[in-house]
Design an enzyme around this catalytic site. Structure first.
Site, PDB file in Angstrom:
ATOM      1  N   GLY A  31       0.820  -1.210   0.000  1.00 46.43           N
ATOM      2  CA  GLY A  31       0.000   0.000   0.000  1.00 46.43           C
ATOM      3  C   GLY A  31       0.849   1.253   0.000  1.00 46.43           C
ATOM      4  O   GLY A  31       1.737   1.416  -0.832  1.00 46.43           O
ATOM      5  N   GLY A  34       4.692   1.214  -0.516  1.00 44.72           N
ATOM      6  CA  GLY A  34       5.313   0.766  -1.754  1.00 44.72           C
ATOM      7  C   GLY A  34       5.184  -0.729  -1.967  1.00 44.72           C
ATOM      8  O   GLY A  34       4.224  -1.359  -1.538  1.00 44.72           O
ATOM      9  N   ASP A  61      -4.852  -4.322  -8.843  1.00 45.08           N
ATOM     10  CA  ASP A  61      -4.950  -4.821 -10.220  1.00 45.08           C
ATOM     11  C   ASP A  61      -4.208  -3.901 -11.185  1.00 45.08           C
ATOM     12  O   ASP A  61      -3.566  -4.362 -12.132  1.00 45.08           O
ATOM     13  CB  ASP A  61      -6.413  -4.950 -10.658  1.00 45.08           C
ATOM     14  CG  ASP A  61      -7.131  -6.075  -9.931  1.00 45.08           C
ATOM     15  OD1 ASP A  61      -6.462  -7.002  -9.441  1.00 45.08           O
ATOM     16  OD2 ASP A  61      -8.369  -6.025  -9.870  1.00 45.08           O
TER      17      ASP A  61
END
Length: 102
Positions: A31, A34, A61
């Site tokens: 998140g 990184g 995605d």
């Protein structure tokens, strides 16, 4: 993430080292912290591309799509991770998870 790994492979995620025995490349997403791209011989920390967050739907995605698009073209793993971060940052700064055609 370990949860996504387990869902995709139907195998428990124990550690990077143990998972690498079954896969050539692992991308671990953290998140706002990184991501990490790991192989048997490489280990790269990939920073985020700072942006204003509007909606996080589709971020993972989008990261995967950016990463894979560069990976399949033969780019280095740090370049692949950076591309994944770039695409994810574009998606999360808008409403909806699809980028407009450019």
């Amino acid at each position: 993430s370990p949860e996504e790994y387990e869902s995709a492979t139907r195998q428990e995620f124990y550690s990077v080292e143990r998972s690498l025995s079954r896969h050539d490349v692992l991308c671990l997403k953290f998140g706002k912290d990184g991501s990490r791209v790991v192989t048997a011989t490489e280990d790269h920390l990939i920073p985020i591309v700072p942006t204003t967050i509007v909606n996080t739907n589709g971020a993972g995605d989008s990261y995967a799509a950016g990463f894979l698009s560069f990976y399949l073209k033969g780019h280095s793993l740090p370049e692949c991770g950076a591309r994944g971060s770039e695409i994810a940052s574009k998606v999360i700064r808008q409403v909806g998870s699809c980028l407009p055609k450019e």
